[in-house]
Design an enzyme around this catalytic site. Structure first.
Site, short mmCIF file in Angstrom:
data_model
loop_
_atom_site.label_atom_id
_atom_site.label_comp_id
_atom_site.label_asym_id
_atom_site.label_seq_id
_atom_site.Cartn_x
_atom_site.Cartn_y
_atom_site.Cartn_z
N ASN A 166 -3.13 -6.21 -6.15
CA ASN A 166 -3.91 -6.17 -4.92
C ASN A 166 -3.03 -6.76 -3.82
OD1 ASN A 166 -5.57 -7.02 -2.73
ND2 ASN A 166 -7.35 -6.93 -4.10
N ASP A 174 0.50 -0.13 5.11
CA ASP A 174 -0.19 1.14 5.35
C ASP A 174 -1.45 1.21 4.50
OD1 ASP A 174 -0.86 3.69 6.13
OD2 ASP A 174 0.59 4.69 4.83
N PHE A 179 0.87 -1.18 0.00
CA PHE A 179 0.00 0.00 0.00
C PHE A 179 0.91 1.23 0.00
CE2 PHE A 179 -1.99 -3.39 2.50
CZ PHE A 179 -3.21 -3.56 1.89
N CYS A 217 -5.42 3.45 9.75
CA CYS A 217 -5.98 4.80 9.77
C CYS A 217 -7.50 4.74 9.89
CB CYS A 217 -5.56 5.58 8.53
SG CYS A 217 -6.10 4.85 7.00
N1 SAH Z 1 1.97 4.59 2.54
C1 SAH Z 1 1.52 5.75 1.81
C2 SAH Z 1 0.02 5.96 1.86
C3 SAH Z 1 -0.83 4.77 1.52
S1 SAH Z 1 -2.47 5.19 1.15
C4 SAH Z 1 2.25 6.97 2.35
O1 SAH Z 1 2.83 6.93 3.45
O2 SAH Z 1 2.20 8.00 1.69
C5 SAH Z 1 -3.15 3.63 0.75
C6 SAH Z 1 -2.78 3.10 -0.62
O3 SAH Z 1 -3.29 1.79 -0.71
C7 SAH Z 1 -3.34 3.86 -1.81
O4 SAH Z 1 -2.29 4.24 -2.62
C8 SAH Z 1 -4.24 2.85 -2.54
O5 SAH Z 1 -4.11 2.93 -3.95
C9 SAH Z 1 -3.69 1.55 -2.06
N2 SAH Z 1 -4.61 0.41 -1.98
C10 SAH Z 1 -5.85 0.38 -1.48
N3 SAH Z 1 -6.33 -0.89 -1.47
C11 SAH Z 1 -5.35 -1.67 -1.98
C12 SAH Z 1 -5.23 -3.08 -2.21
N4 SAH Z 1 -6.21 -3.92 -1.90
N5 SAH Z 1 -4.06 -3.52 -2.73
C13 SAH Z 1 -3.06 -2.67 -3.03
N6 SAH Z 1 -3.12 -1.34 -2.83
C14 SAH Z 1 -4.25 -0.85 -2.31
#
Ligand code: SAH
Length: 396
Positions: free
Chosen positions: A277, A298, A228, A338
């Protein structure tokens, strides 16, 4: 002057109002209102009184929203450019040394006494998240306050997400003042980043900056997975501090395209980017018996309301359990939540649960949270949302 108190409509609350409102919480729900006196337009200012006639505060109203009134102040003061200026100055004061940073959150809605408005600063630019009709209608008086206090080259407005429809507004994004690039360069902890105005929220998440810095001390020589990752905040910190390799995973192609740019800007080459994913990807890695020295999790919020707690619980347990299994002995797990409706204690209980199933011993290396520019107010529980732990994972 003249004061606009006399001209405002009065809203009288029910007899048995919740202590919450009297104790400093700015929201008034539709079912807490006894009557609204006089005609008014949604988005306009109102004065709020108890059933007995005691003045509680002044805010804006939107009858389309369950949160019908958001109080801006507890005083009968004019809501004009000077008011917004005072709010900005107070927020800057409450950020202490953080205001010297190249990027930080200037205003964080309810936590800074400006419900419905979030303002982030990325180098010379401001990015506004406008979440309510009441704020949208006041942009004309808010903008000069921001220009006078922060002197930006450009101000970008973002109106998107489910709250916008609930407020009866149209989704839109536009430069309200000046202009600037779609990818705004900024710096955090000596690392170059790009805020993507076409991306999520305000283009970059500034709330994890200190947690990422703390994690940096465990980076050296490690093979890492940043799940993420969005535009790569955590992983870039790890690369900057000597990680051997970082794999960035996100299901957004655009987020990873920006992350690639960010890596290039910093001259980092020992990394790869996987559009996937994260749930499936973690499962797949386990099948391949691939191991890491450090994993970052995250994810986005898994539940918007208490009703989805159960599924959030499952989601957190699964990704944490799988990550524990993917770590070498004594590896590091940096894990966040979060989801506001899941408390610190509940999140830690989930981790303990996952750890029990994964048959690991977990040592807490660090408990993090929100930095000063994402203020946490006990009286407004909704301001407290970010949980962050760095754990050392040893297999039994
Ligand atoms: N770690 C980052 C913020 C993450 S925000 C920082 O510190 O700036 C969460 C992210 O998860 C987003 O970019 C979104 O595209 C991604 N996301 C949401 N669901 C997901 C999934 N099932 N698999 C992969 N990525 C996902």
């Amino acid at each position: 002057m003249g004061g606009n108190r006399d001209r405002l409509s009065r809203v009288v609350l029910k007899k048995d109002i919740k202590r919450r409102v009297l104790n400093g919480h700015p929201w008034i729900y539709d079912n807490e209102i006894e009557r609204i006196e006089g005609d008014l337009e949604d988005g306009s200012l109102v004065d709020v009184f108890t059933f007995a006639g005691q003045f509680i505060g002044r805010g804006y109203i939107n009858r389309l929203s369950k949160i019908t009134i958001r109080l801006l102040t507890r005083k009968p003061e004019e809501i004009d450019t000077n008011f917004w200026k005072r709010r900005v100055i107070e927020a800057l004061k409450n950020r202490y040394q953080l205001v010297k940073e190249n990027a930080f959150r200037v205003l964080f809605g309810e936590a800074d006494g400006v419900p419905g408005l979030i303002v982030d600063k990325f180098s010379d630019y401001l990015v506004l998240q406008v979440n309510t009709l009441g704020i949208y209608k006041r942009l004309e008086s808010i903008l000069p306050a921001l220009l006078e206090t922060l002197n930006p080259s450009g101000v970008f407005v973002i109106m998107e997400g489910s709250s916008i429809q609930k407020e009866g507004l149209e989704e839109q994004k536009y430069w309200i003042y000046g202009s600037g690039p779609e990818l705004i360069p900024y710096e955090v902890n000596g690392i170059k980043f790009l805020a993507d105005l076409k991306g999520q929220k305000t283009g970059a998440f500034l709330d994890q900056r200190e947690n990422a810095k703390m994690l940096s001390q465990f980076a050296h020589g490690r093979v890492c997975l940043d799940c993420f990752s969005y535009t790569g905040n955590f992983g870039m910190h790890l690369l900057k501090h000597g990680a051997k390799h970082v794999t960035f995973v996100d299901y957004s192609e655009r987020a990873l395209a920006v992350a690639r740019e960010v890596a290039k800007l910093n001259g980092f080459t020992n990394c790869d980017f996987v559009v996937a994913n994260a749930f499936d990807f973690l499962k797949k890695l386990y099948g391949e018996s691939k191991l890491f020295d450090l994993i970052v999790l995250d994810p986005p919020s898994f539940a918007k309301s208490a009703a989805n707690r159960e599924s959030a619980y499952k989601g957190y347990k699964e990704i944490n359990y799988r990550s524990m299994k993917l770590l070498r002995n004594d590896g590091i797990l940096a894990t966040s939540s979060c989801t506001q409706v899941i408390s610190q204690q509940e999140f830690e209980n989930i981790l303990v649960d996952a750890g029990t199933d994964a048959r690991v011993v977990m040592r807490i290396l660090h408990r993090g949270g929100q930095p000063l520019d994402h203020p946490q107010i006990y009286n407004i529980l909704e301001t407290m949302y970010l949980k962050f732990l760095i754990l050392q994972i040893s297999h039994l």
